[in-house]
Design a protein around this motif. Structure first.
Motif, PDB file in Angstrom:
ATOM      1  N   LEU A  25      26.465  39.122  53.938  1.00  0.00           N
ATOM      2  CA  LEU A  25      27.520  39.681  53.092  1.00  0.00           C
ATOM      3  C   LEU A  25      27.246  39.403  51.616  1.00  0.00           C
ATOM      4  N   SER A  26      26.848  38.182  51.290  1.00  0.00           N
ATOM      5  CA  SER A  26      26.606  37.848  49.886  1.00  0.00           C
ATOM      6  C   SER A  26      25.447  38.656  49.309  1.00  0.00           C
ATOM      7  N   LEU A  29      26.828  42.089  48.468  1.00  0.00           N
ATOM      8  CA  LEU A  29      27.730  42.046  47.312  1.00  0.00           C
ATOM      9  C   LEU A  29      26.969  42.000  45.994  1.00  0.00           C
ATOM     10  N   ALA A  41      36.130  41.478  49.047  1.00  0.00           N
ATOM     11  CA  ALA A  41      35.365  40.880  50.142  1.00  0.00           C
ATOM     12  C   ALA A  41      36.311  40.040  50.991  1.00  0.00           C
ATOM     13  N   VAL A  43      36.393  37.434  53.944  1.00  0.00           N
ATOM     14  CA  VAL A  43      35.340  36.528  54.408  1.00  0.00           C
ATOM     15  C   VAL A  43      35.833  35.597  55.520  1.00  0.00           C
ATOM     16  N   ASP A  66      31.053  30.084  53.132  1.00  0.00           N
ATOM     17  CA  ASP A  66      30.866  31.536  53.039  1.00  0.00           C
ATOM     18  C   ASP A  66      31.635  32.120  51.854  1.00  0.00           C
ATOM     19  N   SER A  69      29.574  31.442  48.700  1.00  0.00           N
ATOM     20  CA  SER A  69      28.427  32.353  48.586  1.00  0.00           C
ATOM     21  C   SER A  69      28.853  33.718  48.070  1.00  0.00           C
ATOM     22  N   CYS A  70      29.990  34.205  48.541  1.00  0.00           N
ATOM     23  CA  CYS A  70      30.469  35.523  48.116  1.00  0.00           C
ATOM     24  C   CYS A  70      31.003  35.500  46.685  1.00  0.00           C
ATOM     25  N   ALA A  73      28.018  35.542  44.509  1.00  0.00           N
ATOM     26  CA  ALA A  73      27.381  36.860  44.542  1.00  0.00           C
ATOM     27  C   ALA A  73      28.075  37.831  43.597  1.00  0.00           C
ATOM     28  N   VAL A 131      37.625  38.019  46.214  1.00  0.00           N
ATOM     29  CA  VAL A 131      37.119  37.385  47.426  1.00  0.00           C
ATOM     30  C   VAL A 131      38.319  36.748  48.122  1.00  0.00           C
TER      31      VAL A 131
END
Length: 334
Positions: A25-26, A29, A41, A43, A66, A69-70, A73, A131
């Motif tokens: 996912l990241s 993005l 996003a 998550v 997670d 990370s998003c 991103a 996010v």
């Protein structure tokens, strides 16, 4: 083009809702934010391993890995700040812990709310879009194998499935009832396109579909629903899976006519890279001869494209090409 003009153009882009977790996912993005700033996003927060798992156990908070990370991103920040937030301690009592995770944990303590912590972290890092955690409930991921065994804990499922020598039949959460954020529901209802994946099928993508009423919310949304299959199988999770197996798992945890599009890789993985993955028990996810015909019978359009990007000997999706394909779908269906 000036920064102001670029921001204006991006602000007029399609409204994306991207659902999943993990590296897949990241990676998407990072590419997508160059095409639109209207990104939400959603998550997974079912992670219970590594540094995130320790924070979850020690502080009683939802796992931030997670989410972090998003956020990174989609962040518009200096390279030094990103390096800092990606830094993982190598010694002492913090060994293995990620500074970005600790940052979100501190925000969680300050504001007394994981939701608020994620929002404030996003504000600090000037995130493009939003996010959101899939739920604020403390859920544990469980899997029932084809041999009838039940496995508990996101980080244990692939390992124990290998030990059992059995494939995953279906997954569920404990508790079984959890609720999505209102913001997530609103974003889904207003979306121009809804994207599932890429990411670990049973531990990153499908967990989001287990939240109460989320399948119905996605199904009833006007936007086209797109699933992006992985490039490689994952040991203990999707062994020997082809494109159709991935799709069937999504439909099994949602409803038969849930998807409108499936995007799959058609590019061959270079042998020198493939050899390394095969040694670890992973294989390329292939399109079957009749996959397109079978998916068409389910009212799903299959889009095949060369989507491989190799960096530091790791296979990732080509996020620019993937973003272009998704933009074409969004504009076509708008």
């Amino acid at each position: 083009m000036k920064d102001v003009e670029i921001k204006k153009k991006l602000s007029m882009g399609p409204k994306f809702v991207v659902i999943g977790g993990g590296t897949g996912l990241s990676v998407l993005l990072r590419g997508l934010k160059g095409f639109t700033s209207n990104i939400t996003a959603i998550v997974t927060v079912a992670d219970d391993g590594g540094g995130s798992g320790k924070l979850r156990e020690d502080l009683g908070m939802l796992p931030p890995g997670d989410i972090r990370s998003c956020i990174l991103a989609l962040a518009n920040t200096e390279p030094t700040m990103e390096k800092l937030l990606q830094y993982r301690f190598t010694d002492g009592i913090l060994k293995g812990q990620n500074f970005g995770n600790l940052f979100i944990a501190a925000m969680n303590e300050i504001y007394g709310s994981f939701e608020k912590a994620v929002k404030e972290t996003s504000n600090v890092l000037a995130v493009t879009g939003k996010v959101l955690p899939m739920t604020l409930e403390d859920v544990k991921l469980c899997a029932v194998l084809e041999n009838g065994s039940t496995l508990k804990g996101e980080s244990h499922i692939p390992i124990d499935a290998i030990k059992e020598g059995s494939r995953i039949d279906y997954i569920y959460t404990d508790p079984k009832i959890s609720y999505p954020l209102e913001e997530s529901v609103e974003a889904i209802n207003e979306a121009d396109i809804i994207v599932l994946g890429p990411g670990s099928l049973y531990t990153s993508v499908i967990p989001n579909l287990l939240v109460n009423d989320i399948v119905d919310t996605i199904y009833n949304a006007k936007a086209p629903k797109v699933y992006i299959t992985n490039v490689m199988t994952q040991p203990g999770e999707t062994d020997e899976y082809d494109v159709l197996d991935h799709v069937d798992a999504i439909l099994k945890h949602s409803t038969l006519d849930f998807l409108d599009y499936v995007i799959a890789n058609t590019e061959e993985v270079p042998y020198y890279i493939l050899e390394k993955y095969v040694m670890d028990g992973s294989k390329a996810v292939l399109m079957g001869v009749k996959d397109e015909e079978i998916l068409r019978s389910k009212n799903i359009k299959l889009i095949g494209s060369k989507l491989i990007d190799i960096r530091k000997e790791y296979i990732r999706h080509d996020n620019i090409e993937l973003s272009r394909l998704l933009m074409e779908i969004a504009k076509k269906e708008k």
